[in-house]
Structure formats: structure tokens, C-alpha cells
Design a protein around this motif. Structure first.
Motif, PDB file in Angstrom:
ATOM      1  N   TYR A 202     -44.546 -23.610 -20.596  1.00  0.00           N
ATOM      2  CA  TYR A 202     -43.350 -23.649 -21.432  1.00  0.00           C
ATOM      3  C   TYR A 202     -43.316 -24.866 -22.338  1.00  0.00           C
ATOM      4  O   TYR A 202     -42.299 -25.152 -22.965  1.00  0.00           O
ATOM      5  CB  TYR A 202     -42.100 -23.642 -20.545  1.00  0.00           C
ATOM      6  N   GLY A 203     -44.428 -25.606 -22.415  1.00  0.00           N
ATOM      7  CA  GLY A 203     -44.459 -26.837 -23.202  1.00  0.00           C
ATOM      8  C   GLY A 203     -44.099 -26.642 -24.661  1.00  0.00           C
ATOM      9  O   GLY A 203     -43.331 -27.424 -25.238  1.00  0.00           O
ATOM     10  N   GLU A 204     -44.622 -25.581 -25.272  1.00  0.00           N
ATOM     11  CA  GLU A 204     -44.345 -25.324 -26.688  1.00  0.00           C
ATOM     12  C   GLU A 204     -42.900 -24.915 -26.918  1.00  0.00           C
ATOM     13  O   GLU A 204     -42.394 -25.028 -28.029  1.00  0.00           O
ATOM     14  CB  GLU A 204     -45.278 -24.219 -27.200  1.00  0.00           C
ATOM     15  N   HIS A 205     -42.249 -24.444 -25.876  1.00  0.00           N
ATOM     16  CA  HIS A 205     -40.888 -23.917 -26.003  1.00  0.00           C
ATOM     17  C   HIS A 205     -39.824 -24.979 -25.715  1.00  0.00           C
ATOM     18  O   HIS A 205     -38.633 -24.734 -25.915  1.00  0.00           O
ATOM     19  CB  HIS A 205     -40.711 -22.744 -25.032  1.00  0.00           C
ATOM     20  N   ARG A 206     -40.232 -26.148 -25.259  1.00  0.00           N
ATOM     21  CA  ARG A 206     -39.275 -27.178 -24.863  1.00  0.00           C
ATOM     22  C   ARG A 206     -38.367 -27.646 -26.005  1.00  0.00           C
ATOM     23  O   ARG A 206     -37.192 -27.950 -25.762  1.00  0.00           O
ATOM     24  CB  ARG A 206     -40.010 -28.384 -24.264  1.00  0.00           C
ATOM     25  N   PRO A 207     -38.846 -27.762 -27.245  1.00  0.00           N
ATOM     26  CA  PRO A 207     -37.923 -28.168 -28.315  1.00  0.00           C
ATOM     27  C   PRO A 207     -36.765 -27.196 -28.514  1.00  0.00           C
ATOM     28  O   PRO A 207     -35.712 -27.562 -29.042  1.00  0.00           O
ATOM     29  CB  PRO A 207     -38.827 -28.224 -29.560  1.00  0.00           C
ATOM     30  N   VAL A 208     -36.957 -25.929 -28.088  1.00  0.00           N
ATOM     31  CA  VAL A 208     -35.904 -24.918 -28.231  1.00  0.00           C
ATOM     32  C   VAL A 208     -35.079 -24.822 -26.952  1.00  0.00           C
ATOM     33  O   VAL A 208     -33.846 -24.746 -26.988  1.00  0.00           O
ATOM     34  CB  VAL A 208     -36.524 -23.539 -28.560  1.00  0.00           C
ATOM     35  N   ARG A 209     -35.772 -24.811 -25.800  1.00  0.00           N
ATOM     36  CA  ARG A 209     -35.106 -24.730 -24.497  1.00  0.00           C
ATOM     37  C   ARG A 209     -35.453 -25.984 -23.702  1.00  0.00           C
ATOM     38  O   ARG A 209     -36.555 -26.103 -23.177  1.00  0.00           O
ATOM     39  CB  ARG A 209     -35.554 -23.484 -23.738  1.00  0.00           C
ATOM     40  N   ASP A 210     -34.539 -26.928 -23.601  1.00  0.00           N
ATOM     41  CA  ASP A 210     -34.803 -28.163 -22.883  1.00  0.00           C
ATOM     42  C   ASP A 210     -35.055 -27.897 -21.407  1.00  0.00           C
ATOM     43  O   ASP A 210     -34.583 -26.905 -20.849  1.00  0.00           O
ATOM     44  CB  ASP A 210     -33.621 -29.134 -23.025  1.00  0.00           C
TER      45      ASP A 210
END
Length: 251
Positions: A151-159
Motif C-alpha cells: 500500500y506504499g503508493e497509496h499512502r498519500p491518498v489513504r494515510d
């Protein structure tokens, strides 16, 4: 079963005879979508009894509880199918094992969209690969073949929220499962260490609710942040090979 039948009568306005026949067909407090196909636990109907309240439920927890419950059943050797919302698990597999499974990525996807929208679902590939082939691919996996932080790439969207490190029982209606994030700390970006075994003891619904409300008292201690992807403690792999079944096919 009696409660499930009454719920079907009240909420779906079917006869008691039809409700009993359906739950009997499903061998439990379940119904089939449109009286056919996938089984759905009737506890979902209870959650939809008052539609004005649905926005207050932790639906992510509900999906997780039912998926874990189905995985528990699927781990039994006599089980031949896996029910519930499998899209969550399927998308995790696509990202976690990029070299293991064949998937079709949506070229128009961006990280602002829901994570599951990243892939295009098809049935062709899954039907062309047999179970022994999957087992052989799992046995050949190397550390470099695994995406440890899916989920690393998604962290800016979903903390990343600390409540994800809550370790205890989760409950949705009458369904209760263990949630043990300490076993997969690498996907949160932390060094994997040896985890303690859960203690099986009876806990009331009220106790589970109380623990969830005070989740900060039941957190996995987040130790060292991974320096390299997939990092684990020096004694972890020796312990893992002692307590686990690292290979799918006989040597």
C-alpha cells in the motif's frame, strides 16, 4: 437459525417456510443472492434494518471480519470453496505477489481512485492455471519476488492509521475473529519480529466492544522501521521454519 428466519420474514417479507427452506439449503444463517449463487450472512440484513444508520458503521471492519471467518473455514482440508467479499483478498494478492499471479492492470488508473480499481477482473487467466501450478510458483518465490509494502503508493491518498496496529478480537454481529497484525508488520513498513501465540479464552461481546473503543490499549508495539523492504529480525526466519509450513508441495 430461528433469529435468522425471523429476520428474513421481517426485512425481506418472505414467508417463514421460504426462509427456513433457504437457510436449510445454505446450512446456516445465510441466504443466497437472489436465492442463488454466493451465500451471504444474514447479519448484513440486520445492519441494513435502519438505512439512516448505515453511514455510522465501520464497513471495512465488517468486510474484514467476514473475510477472515471465511478464510478460517477455507483452511479446513475438507473445504472446497471460499465465500464473502474476495475482491479485497484478490487485489492484495495481485500487489503482494506481482511475479506469482497474472493480472490485467487498468492503464487509466490513478492513486486517487479506490485501490481495487487498479486491476481489471477477468476469468480467463484464473481458469487456465491449475492448483499444482500455483503451489509450485509459491514454493519458488524469493524475497525479491514479493512486494512487502503493497500500500506504499497509496499512502498519500489513504494515510496509515495507528488503529491498524490494534491486535485483538474483531466482531461484526455474532461473527468473531482474531485480528493479528503483528504477523504481517512488514506490510506496514516495520521490521518483522517473532509474534506470541494468541490465548484462546472466552470473551463477551461487551468485552470485545470495550477493547475496540479503547484500541490504544491493545496495540502492537511498532518497533524498528524497515531499512530495506521485507526486513525481519535475525531470529525470525529460524522461528518461522519451525512453526510454519513453508512449502506447498512435498519435497
Amino acid at each position: 437459525m430461528d433469529d435468522a428466519v425471523q429476520m428474513l420474514v421481517d426485512l425481506l417479507m418472505v414467508s417463514a417456510e421460504a426462509a427456513r427452506a433457504e437457510t436449510g439449503q445454505c446450512r446456516g444463517p445465510y441466504i443466497r443472492l437472489q436465492w442463488s449463487a454466493t451465500n451471504v450472512h444474514v447479519v448484513y440484513l440486520e445492519a441494513l434494518r435502519d438505512l439512516s444508520q448505515t453511514g455510522r458503521y465501520a464497513w471495512g471492519v465488517a468486510a474484514l471480519v467476514h473475510m477472515y471467518d471465511q478464510l478460517n473455514d477455507a483452511s479446513i482440508s475438507s473445504s472446497r470453496q471460499l465465500g464473502d467479499y474476495i475482491t479485497l483478498l484478490q487485489c492484495w494478492i495481485y500487489k503482494h505477489f506481482p511475479s506469482f499471479t497474472e493480472s490485467t492492470a487498468d492503464q487509466d488508473y490513478n492513486e486517487d481512485s479506490l485501490r481495487a480499481c487498479r486491476w481489471i477482473a477477468t476469468k480467463k487467466t484464473g481458469k487456465s492455471i491449475h492448483t499444482p501450478t500455483y503451489k509450485e510458483r509459491l514454493d519458488r518465490l524469493q524475497i525479491s519476488d514479493v512486494c512487502w509494502i503493497p500500500y506504499g503508493e497509496h499512502r498519500p491518498v489513504r494515510d496509515f492509521h495507528l488503529i491498524s496496529c490494534y491486535s485483538d478480537l474483531l466482531r461484526w454481529g455474532p461473527v468473531v475473529v482474531y485480528y493479528r497484525p503483528e504477523r504481517v508488520m512488514r506490510q506496514f513498513g516495520y521490521t518483522q519480529t517473532i509474534s506470541t501465540l494468541p490465548v484462546d479464552s472466552w470473551v463477551s461481546y461487551d468485552d470485545i466492544h470495550e477493547r475496540w473503543i479503547h484500541y490504544s490499549d491493545h496495540m502492537v508495539p511498532a518497533d524498528e522501521v524497515c531499512v530495506v523492504s521485507g526486513q525481519c529480525a535475525s531470529d525470525y526466519m529460524d522461528w518461522f521454519f519451525l512453526i510454519s509450513h513453508p512449502f506447498m508441495t512435498p519435497g
